[in-house]
Motif scaffolding. Structure first.
Motif, short mmCIF file in Angstrom:
data_model
loop_
_atom_site.label_atom_id
_atom_site.label_comp_id
_atom_site.label_asym_id
_atom_site.label_seq_id
_atom_site.Cartn_x
_atom_site.Cartn_y
_atom_site.Cartn_z
N GLU A 290 0.77 -1.25 0.05
CA GLU A 290 0.12 -0.04 -0.15
C GLU A 290 0.81 1.20 -0.02
O GLU A 290 0.56 2.22 0.40
N GLU A 291 2.18 1.16 -0.51
CA GLU A 291 2.97 2.13 -0.49
C GLU A 291 2.44 3.48 -0.92
O GLU A 291 2.58 4.67 -0.48
N ARG A 292 1.85 3.39 -1.93
CA ARG A 292 1.42 4.49 -2.79
C ARG A 292 0.28 5.31 -1.76
O ARG A 292 0.49 6.54 -1.78
N THR A 293 -0.46 4.62 -1.37
CA THR A 293 -1.50 4.85 -0.46
C THR A 293 -1.11 5.72 0.53
O THR A 293 -1.58 6.65 1.28
N VAL B 167 1.83 6.98 1.06
CA VAL B 167 2.41 8.11 0.75
C VAL B 167 1.51 9.29 0.57
O VAL B 167 1.42 10.45 1.10
N GLU B 168 0.25 8.97 -0.27
CA GLU B 168 -0.67 9.91 -0.21
C GLU B 168 -1.38 10.34 0.87
O GLU B 168 -1.56 11.59 1.31
N THR C 193 7.19 13.82 3.78
CA THR C 193 7.11 13.24 2.43
C THR C 193 7.91 14.24 1.57
O THR C 193 8.05 15.41 1.87
N TRP D 146 11.89 5.96 -0.12
CA TRP D 146 10.75 5.90 -0.97
C TRP D 146 9.82 6.83 -0.66
O TRP D 146 8.70 7.30 -1.34
#
Lengths: 393, 231
Positions: free
Chosen positions: B86-89, B91-92, B176, B222
């Motif tokens: 769920e890395e993208r979520t 970061v979001e 971030t 990341w």
């Protein structure tokens, strides 16, 4: 390349050879009878050679044949013969007519031949393109199949990681809480009740992990067609009660209504597996319908010696276009960009079990078009089919 | 603080709610739970928590949306629970205002440490009208725009000073790339991570005892950076 040129050279030289030989042969055949043949017959015979040359080798050999033909016509047939002199003026006209006709006919038939060749080449080209198109389509299909299997693989991976990690998270958090109480210096106020609840959670989640593994095995067996049914005579009511009991924790915030037709006959089924089907239907209903809503379980006799069992909820329902796919392995309905919870295995297994019993299962809208009703028809079964069901494991 | 800090835990998984309710209560926190974003917002309206812990993937208003909605209401620290993949979520979520994240499965000690750090942050950043900041090994004189690390002053360019001050003011929080770039260089630069890397490198050379093995400006692979004021 050289080869091509050679072929072309051979072809054209063959044409000229034919023109020369053709006119020579025709002339030789007709010359002895020049006083008996009318000039029209001779001209037509020579014209035939021109036409053959044209259709066989194109306009240039045809032109050569026309010129040679004209010359021979004049020399051997038009009086005075064996001279290039022409006595009668109408024979000039005949010669001129012959030449013009020969050249024109040669051109026309050569052109017709070229057209035919082009058409043929076009046909060959179209066939080639079509074959290429078919190959490309086949390749595209393969790519699509591959993509779908990749998608399935990643769906499987998602499902597996989610369903392994969720219980593991609860177990780890519980255990570390208990460990911290034993080992940390700051006071941790875990009373007996809390400690007991944490241990209970660990136990329940271990069971859940085990169930998950069993599901995977079951699914694999179903897919391989190796599911052994252990049919026994039993009551539908008991099967429903077993499923309800197992799902009690999940339906704590819902109302569950059961209505079973009176005098419902016993059924000869694998009660454990059928209870599992019902459990996963109740589980889905609880998961996808609002707190406080009602889940209805209904069982009644249907035609053709079947029993109908259905589970209905008052949730958001399933769009009609997804109703067939919902029984697919690892298919989960996502709503509003949220990730679905649970696993897309329950319904796939349910379908496998129901079909193994010779029944079928489908999904439709609930009463008043709200929510979902999953219904199944299960054959009552009879003594005769006991042959197929061994009681081995 | 006289009364115990309040923690709101949001997850669609009832077992996790049970564990965290027990585990956090035992450490003296007051705990309320919710099983989706909407429920969490209505609990929060009645019972303003000091900290929110939320799962990211839930049916009916996921964690990401909850972060956004909460940020419109308050500055309450938010810790998101995520799983690998769920890395993208994640970061979001950090971009939309979450302070920290923890990956499932986690041990309770790790969670407690994150909770303590997040709560410390809110109590230390409450006083914004200072002329100087003392935090761990760092001393900032806001009027002179000068910084001292472990007692010796460091010479910084204006941009480096701004970046370090931002890090100090958000100590412990995961920042971030996008958030840092937006805060120091403005919205047009939010994609220029290379830029940020260069400045962080320079800053590390000036403040870290061992720049290749940083102990103040920690890299979150990341995602971004996290500032830790203590060695």
């Amino acid at each position: 390349m050289d080869n091509g040129w050679n072929k072309l050279f051979l072809r054209t030289s063959n044409g000229y050879l034919f023109a020369v030989a053709g006119i020579a042969v025709a002339t030789a055949a007709m010359a002895p009878f020049h006083d008996r043949l009318s000039s029209t017959t001779v001209a037509l015979a020579l014209l035939l050679v021109v036409l053959f040359a044209a259709t066989g080798w194109g306009s240039r050999p045809a032109a050569l044949a026309a010129i040679l033909g004209g010359t021979c016509f004049n020399f051997f047939f038009l009086p005075p013969v064996h001279t290039f002199v022409i006595a009668a003026p109408q024979n000039w006209t005949a010669l001129a007519a012959f030449l013009i006709t020969a050249v024109t006919a040669g051109q026309l038939s050569a052109r017709a031949k070229r057209r035919a060749e082009e058409a043929e080449a076009g046909k060959v080209e179209i066939e080639r393109l079509y074959r290429e198109y078919q190959a490309a389509a086949e390749q595209a299909k393969q790519v699509e199949i591959f993509r779908q299997s990749e998608q399935l693989k990643s769906a499987l991976l998602d499902a597996v990681t989610h369903d392994l990690r969720t219980p593991l998270t609860s177990i780890k958090a519980s255990v570390t809480t208990l460990i911290a109480e034993e080992s940390s210096e700051d006071p941790v106020k875990l009373d007996t009740e809390s400690r007991f609840e944490l241990l209970e959670i660990i136990n329940e989640e271990a069971d859940r992990l085990n169930r998950f593994v069993e599901h995977m095995v079951e699914l694999a067996k179903l897919e391989a067609g190796e599911l052994q049914l252990r049919r026994r005579w039993g009551s539908v009511e008991e099967i429903i009660a077993t499923a309800r009991e197992r799902a009690a924790g999940l339906t704590a915030k819902h109302r569950v209504e059961v209505s079973v037709e009176t005098e419902l006959p016993s059924v000869r089924v694998d009660a454990t597996l059928l209870a599992e089907v019902l459990y996963s239907l109740i589980d889905n209903s609880a998961k996808y319908s609002p707190v406080g809503s009602t889940i209805k379980i209904n069982a009644h006799r249907a035609e053709n010696e079947m029993i109908s069992i259905s589970v209905e909820d008052q949730g958001r329902g399933v769009p009609a276009e997804l109703r067939l796919r919902i029984f697919d392995k690892f298919f989960r309905v996502t709503t509003d960009g949220n990730q679905p919870s649970g696993l897309g295995m329950g319904l796939a297994i349910a379908r496998g079990i129901v079909e193994a019993h010779g029944g079928h299962i489908w999904i439709e809208s609930g009463a008043k078009d709200c929510g979902v009703r999953v219904s199944m028809l299960i054959p009552i079964g009879d003594e005769d089919d006991s042959e197929g069901d061994h009681e081995n494991d | 603080m006289t009364e115990p800090p309040r923690i709101l835990v949001v997850d669609d998984e009832p077992q996790i709610l049970r564990v965290l309710r027990r585990g956090l209560s035992a450490r003296g926190y007051e705990v309320q739970t919710a099983s989706n974003g909407e429920e969490a917002l209505s609990v929060f309206a009645q019972w303003p928590a000091d900290l929110v812990i939320t799962d990211l993937s839930m049916p009916q208003m996921a964690g990401l949306e909850l972060c956004r909605r909460l940020r419109k209401l308050s500055q309450v620290p938010i810790i998101v629970l995520s799983v690998k993949g769920e890395e993208r979520t994640k970061v979001e979520a950090l971009d939309s205002g979450a302070d920290d994240y923890i990956t499932k499965p986690f041990g309770i000690d790790e969670l407690l440490a994150r909770i303590r750090a997040a709560l410390r942050r809110t109590s230390s950043t409450a006083s914004r009208e200072l002329t100087e900041i003392d935090l761990g090994d760092f001393h900032v004189d806001l009027e002179a725009r000068s910084v001292a690390v472990r007692g010796s002053s460091v010479h910084l360019t204006p941009k480096e000073y701004e970046l370090l001050l931002y890090l100090i003011r958000h100590a412990g929080k995961v920042l971030t790339h996008r958030v840092l770039l937006g805060a120091i260089w403005g919205g047009d630069y939010t994609e220029q991570t290379e830029y940020l890397r260069v400045f962080i490198g320079q800053l590390r050379k000036k403040i870290e005892p061992d720049p290749s093995n940083p102990r103040y400006i920690l890299t979150e692979p990341w995602i971004g950076y996290r500032f830790s004021p203590d060695s």
